[in-house]
Scaffold this motif. Structure first.
Motif, short mmCIF file in Angstrom:
data_model
loop_
_atom_site.label_atom_id
_atom_site.label_comp_id
_atom_site.label_asym_id
_atom_site.label_seq_id
_atom_site.Cartn_x
_atom_site.Cartn_y
_atom_site.Cartn_z
N ALA A 42 1.99 -10.58 6.71
CA ALA A 42 1.81 -10.45 5.11
C ALA A 42 2.43 -9.25 4.50
CB ALA A 42 0.22 -9.97 4.93
N LEU A 43 2.78 -8.30 5.42
CA LEU A 43 4.03 -7.37 4.77
C LEU A 43 4.98 -7.92 4.63
CD1 LEU A 43 2.54 -4.13 6.74
CD2 LEU A 43 2.48 -4.44 4.45
N ASP A 44 5.53 -8.82 5.50
CA ASP A 44 6.85 -9.37 5.43
C ASP A 44 6.84 -10.26 4.30
OD1 ASP A 44 7.93 -8.38 7.75
OD2 ASP A 44 7.24 -10.06 8.86
N ALA A 45 5.80 -11.03 3.93
CA ALA A 45 5.71 -11.75 2.78
C ALA A 45 5.60 -11.17 1.31
CB ALA A 45 4.48 -12.55 2.56
N LEU A 46 5.12 -9.76 1.57
CA LEU A 46 5.29 -9.07 0.30
C LEU A 46 6.57 -8.39 -0.35
CD1 LEU A 46 2.11 -6.47 0.63
CD2 LEU A 46 2.26 -8.66 -0.47
N GLN A 47 7.58 -8.00 1.03
CA GLN A 47 8.79 -7.81 1.02
C GLN A 47 9.60 -8.77 0.05
OE1 GLN A 47 10.56 -6.75 4.43
NE2 GLN A 47 9.65 -4.67 4.47
N LYS A 48 9.31 -10.10 0.52
CA LYS A 48 9.88 -11.15 -0.21
C LYS A 48 9.60 -11.25 -1.51
CE LYS A 48 10.61 -13.56 4.24
NZ LYS A 48 10.05 -14.56 5.11
N LEU A 49 8.16 -11.52 -1.98
CA LEU A 49 7.53 -11.32 -3.25
C LEU A 49 8.44 -10.27 -4.14
CD1 LEU A 49 4.08 -12.13 -2.22
CD2 LEU A 49 5.39 -13.75 -3.45
N GLN A 50 8.26 -9.01 -3.53
CA GLN A 50 8.97 -8.01 -4.33
C GLN A 50 10.38 -8.23 -4.87
OE1 GLN A 50 9.54 -4.25 -2.28
NE2 GLN A 50 8.80 -2.96 -4.18
N ARG A 52 11.65 -11.07 -5.28
CA ARG A 52 11.77 -12.02 -5.92
C ARG A 52 11.11 -11.65 -7.42
NH1 ARG A 52 10.49 -15.65 -1.89
NH2 ARG A 52 8.32 -15.93 -2.58
N GLU A 53 10.62 -10.28 -7.56
CA GLU A 53 10.04 -9.71 -8.74
C GLU A 53 8.77 -10.71 -9.23
OE1 GLU A 53 12.83 -9.41 -12.02
OE2 GLU A 53 13.90 -7.60 -10.96
N GLU A 54 8.06 -10.90 -7.91
CA GLU A 54 6.69 -11.74 -8.46
C GLU A 54 5.79 -10.66 -8.32
OE1 GLU A 54 5.98 -15.71 -6.47
OE2 GLU A 54 7.84 -15.45 -5.73
N ASN A 55 4.71 -11.03 -8.85
CA ASN A 55 3.60 -10.08 -8.87
C ASN A 55 2.16 -10.40 -8.05
OD1 ASN A 55 2.25 -7.66 -9.69
ND2 ASN A 55 2.78 -8.06 -11.87
N ILE A 56 1.41 -9.49 -7.39
CA ILE A 56 0.46 -9.85 -6.65
C ILE A 56 -0.93 -9.41 -7.69
CG2 ILE A 56 -1.12 -9.10 -4.69
CD1 ILE A 56 1.11 -10.56 -3.54
N ALA A 57 -1.79 -10.47 -7.91
CA ALA A 57 -3.11 -10.16 -8.63
C ALA A 57 -4.19 -9.59 -7.61
CB ALA A 57 -3.40 -11.29 -9.31
N LEU A 58 -4.17 -10.22 -6.31
CA LEU A 58 -5.58 -9.99 -5.82
C LEU A 58 -5.29 -10.12 -4.26
CD1 LEU A 58 -8.78 -9.53 -5.40
CD2 LEU A 58 -8.59 -12.13 -5.46
N PHE A 59 -5.78 -9.02 -3.54
CA PHE A 59 -5.60 -9.42 -2.05
C PHE A 59 -7.19 -9.50 -1.53
CE2 PHE A 59 -2.15 -5.99 -2.34
CZ PHE A 59 -1.12 -7.07 -1.74
N ALA A 77 0.19 -2.11 1.76
CA ALA A 77 0.44 -2.97 0.90
C ALA A 77 0.46 -2.54 -0.63
CB ALA A 77 -0.51 -4.13 0.91
N ILE A 78 -0.70 -1.51 -0.84
CA ILE A 78 -0.93 -0.99 -2.29
C ILE A 78 0.48 -0.11 -2.53
CG2 ILE A 78 -3.20 -1.26 -2.25
CD1 ILE A 78 -3.93 1.69 -1.79
N LYS A 79 1.28 0.44 -1.68
CA LYS A 79 2.23 1.26 -2.00
C LYS A 79 3.29 0.29 -2.75
CE LYS A 79 1.87 4.14 2.06
NZ LYS A 79 2.46 4.73 3.37
N THR A 80 3.35 -0.91 -2.39
CA THR A 80 4.35 -1.95 -3.07
C THR A 80 3.72 -2.55 -4.24
OG1 THR A 80 5.21 -2.37 -0.83
CG2 THR A 80 5.83 -3.98 -2.57
N PHE A 81 2.36 -2.93 -4.05
CA PHE A 81 1.69 -3.53 -5.25
C PHE A 81 0.56 -2.86 -5.60
CE2 PHE A 81 4.22 -7.01 -3.65
CZ PHE A 81 4.73 -7.44 -4.67
N PRO A 82 0.73 -1.46 -6.29
CA PRO A 82 -0.29 -0.40 -6.37
C PRO A 82 -1.56 -1.24 -7.35
CG PRO A 82 1.53 0.45 -7.69
CD PRO A 82 1.79 -0.95 -6.77
N GLU A 83 -1.29 -1.94 -8.28
CA GLU A 83 -2.10 -2.56 -9.39
C GLU A 83 -3.02 -3.81 -8.98
OE1 GLU A 83 -0.57 -2.55 -13.12
OE2 GLU A 83 0.13 -0.48 -13.07
N ALA A 84 -2.55 -4.29 -7.72
CA ALA A 84 -3.35 -5.34 -7.27
C ALA A 84 -4.51 -5.25 -7.05
CB ALA A 84 -2.67 -6.10 -6.02
N ARG A 85 -5.62 -5.99 -7.13
CA ARG A 85 -7.17 -5.75 -6.87
C ARG A 85 -7.35 -6.05 -5.43
NH1 ARG A 85 -6.07 -3.54 -11.17
NH2 ARG A 85 -7.68 -3.73 -13.08
N ARG A 86 -8.47 -5.33 -4.82
CA ARG A 86 -8.59 -5.71 -3.25
C ARG A 86 -10.03 -5.94 -3.03
NH1 ARG A 86 -6.29 0.52 -4.43
NH2 ARG A 86 -4.29 -0.51 -5.65
#
Length: 554
Positions: A42-50, A52-59, A77-86
């Motif tokens: 999942a952390l690898d996927a987050l790097q790719k999303l970041q 591509r400037e995509e956004n995570i809404a929810l984990f 994960a929240i270091k990269t997408f701090p506003e995503a809900r958890r």
């Protein structure tokens, strides 16, 4: 633009497929659901999303994963997408870890497996979280633009009005944004009358609009649908909103009148962490937004901005007159106008209000303090919440407290947070002696009331949260009030066991009823009320029960 992402993480392939299936079934139209079989994947996927400037809404993450637990993954994960809900998926044995995660990583929810049926145990929770996330992440901006001067009082008032009514806008600073001149030229306007509010599409532009003019133009409800109501509520803070929900849901034709914005003073709170049922807290704006949606769903009308200037009693009717001359009639009237911050009496404050000096408004003006020093005056929860919010932007936040400590007026959880925040300091026995600046706040002079020592410091903002004054002058000749202007109700009206003069025989005033039958008060405006959000909500809901009893006897 790519759809925002909902990410599910679980090492159990069967559970992961079930999570993905349920998420896609309900949310696949608006969100992209992706899965990962481990925290590392999942952390690898987050790097790719970041990238591509995509956004995570929810984990949605399982706690019991062998190489990396769910909490360990979310911490990274929240270091990269701090506003995503958890959301954490747990077993009964994981409950303690999940509760710790509420404090450690601001976990939003933990969900015990299995969650069948999802319509009852999964979707309502996720609907709530995604609604909050969308409110903070509107789609690509194509709405209202405000062109003005950063330190203009009128610009501040316009921005604050839209922000408090939760109307998205884009601020364009004439001095620092090169796009400002182009926007004015396109609107065929110049900079002689600012702010200019440029409306989307072909709706045109407005120069120095009043709140009412702006409200009419952007579609806020400003006119009542009917001339007569069972219940008119004056004030749209927590007490007024609770009364609207319960009144409308129980069949009363209900109208709410608000002079500024839904939520009242509580609506300006950046974080309310001790409200029942929200273990990670919620902002005052979120609370107001949810309550407004709930009240209007039940059929309540909410008019804003509309101010009441007088009430005339013609029993059994009450005639409410607005400042625009409109008159509305009702059987019962609930006053829930809350309180206003008291004015700070120091040289320069009045002249610089709206230009660096603000009453409340920490959320609206926080960005203006970025990497600079600011000051918060007050020792209550509102001041503490503002200081914590401003600490995310300002270099240093100084809380100015007249008393010896915060313990008499602030909740312990806030005191602890302030103590743990390195760029927030508390200056006790300290008052504002003077503020100064050319067209905007530049310095604040402080005085220690014990030593009389003075110091003048640079300041990007002064945010005032002192005392409280009830908004009841318009009721001065109508209902009984105490010396400070708070409305007396119920037992406080009794004198030697007798109700107020002129009270009809047969019953005593109900607990929340004022000295005029059919007029009630709830929340902070009521004498001897508990000044807390939960208490105001409770009084607003209870008032409706007394109103039903009153109406039944008409």
């Amino acid at each position: 633009m790519a759809k925002p992402v909902i990410m599910a993480v679980d090492d159990d392939d069967v559970v992961l497929r079930a999570v993905e299936r349920d998420l896609r079934k309900k949310y696949g139209k608006d969100y992209r659901v992706i899965g990962a079989e481990s925290g590392e994947q999942a952390l690898d996927a987050l790097q790719k999303l970041q990238a591509r400037e995509e956004n995570i809404a929810l984990f949605v993450v399982d706690q019991r994963m062998p190489q990396m637990t769910g909490v360990e993954f979310l911490t990274q994960a929240i270091k990269t997408f701090p506003e995503a809900r958890r959301i954490l998926l747990t077993a009964y044995a994981d409950t303690e870890a999940a509760i710790r995660a509420i404090n450690d990583i601001r976990l939003d929810y933990y969900l015990l497996k299995p969650w069948d049926p999802p319509e009852e145990r999964l979707y309502p929770m996720i609907d709530d979280l995604l609604s909050d996330w969308r409110a903070a992440h509107p789609p690509a901006f194509a709405g209202i633009r405000i062109v003005g001067h950063r330190w203009s009082r009128l610009s501040h008032e316009t921005r604050n009005f839209l922000a408090r009514n939760q109307v998205p806008y884009q601020w364009v600073d004439l001095e620092n944004d090169p796009a400002a001149r182009g926007l004015l030229t396109a609107a065929q306007l110049d900079d002689t009358k600012l702010p200019v509010v440029i409306l989307p599409g072909d709706a045109g532009a407005m120069t120095q609009p009043t709140s009412l003019e702006l409200a009419d133009k952007i579609g806020l409800h400003t006119r009542a649908a009917m001339p007569f109501y069972d219940l008119i509520v004056v004030g749209c803070g927590p007490a007024g909103l609770a009364a609207a929900v319960y009144g409308a849901s129980e069949g009363l034709e209900t109208l709410v009148l608000e002079r500024e914005a839904p939520g009242g003073q509580a609506g300006q709170s950046s974080r309310i962490e001790n409200y029942l049922g929200f273990p990670v807290g919620l902002s005052g704006a979120d609370l107001a937004r949810r309550a407004v949606a709930q009240a209007t769903r039940f059929g309540a009308e909410i008019l804003t901005p509309q101010e009441v200037e007088a009430v005339q009693v013609q029993q059994p009717y009450k005639v409410v007159r607005l400042t625009n001359g409109t008159e509305l009639t009702c059987h019962s009237l609930l006053v829930a106008t809350g309180v206003s911050y008291r004015k700070l009496d120091a040289p320069g404050v009045d002249e610089l209000t709206g230009s660096g000096v603000y009453y409340g408004a920490a959320i609206t003006e926080a960005l203006g303090t970025k990497d600079q020093d600011c000051f918060v005056v007050g020792a209550g929860n509102s001041a503490g919440q503002a200081a914590m919010y401003l600490s995310r932007f300002a270099s240093n936040v100084s809380m100015l407290v007249r008393g010896e400590s915060l313990t008499e007026s602030m909740s312990q959880y806030l005191i602890e947070q302030i103590g743990q925040t390195p760029n927030v300091r508390v200056l006790t026995r300290t008052v504002v002696e003077e503020v100064a600046g050319n067209d905007r706040l530049e310095t604040v002079t402080l005085r220690n009331i014990m030593t009389d020592e003075r110091q003048t410091l640079p300041a990007a903002g002064l945010f005032i949260f002192i005392g409280a004054a009830p908004r009841t002058d318009w009721l001065a000749d109508v209902v009984e009030r105490d010396r400070s202007g708070y409305i007396l109700t119920g037992p406080d009206l009794m004198r030697e066991g007798k109700p107020p003069a002129g009270w009809p025989s047969g019953r005593d005033p109900y607990w929340l009823e004022a000295s005029v039958p059919g007029i009630f008060a709830a929340g902070d405006v009521r004498a001897r009320s508990v000044k807390r959000v939960a208490s105001a909500v409770g009084e607003g809901s209870m008032a409706v029960q007394f109103i039903h009893q009153y109406l039944a006897k008409l």
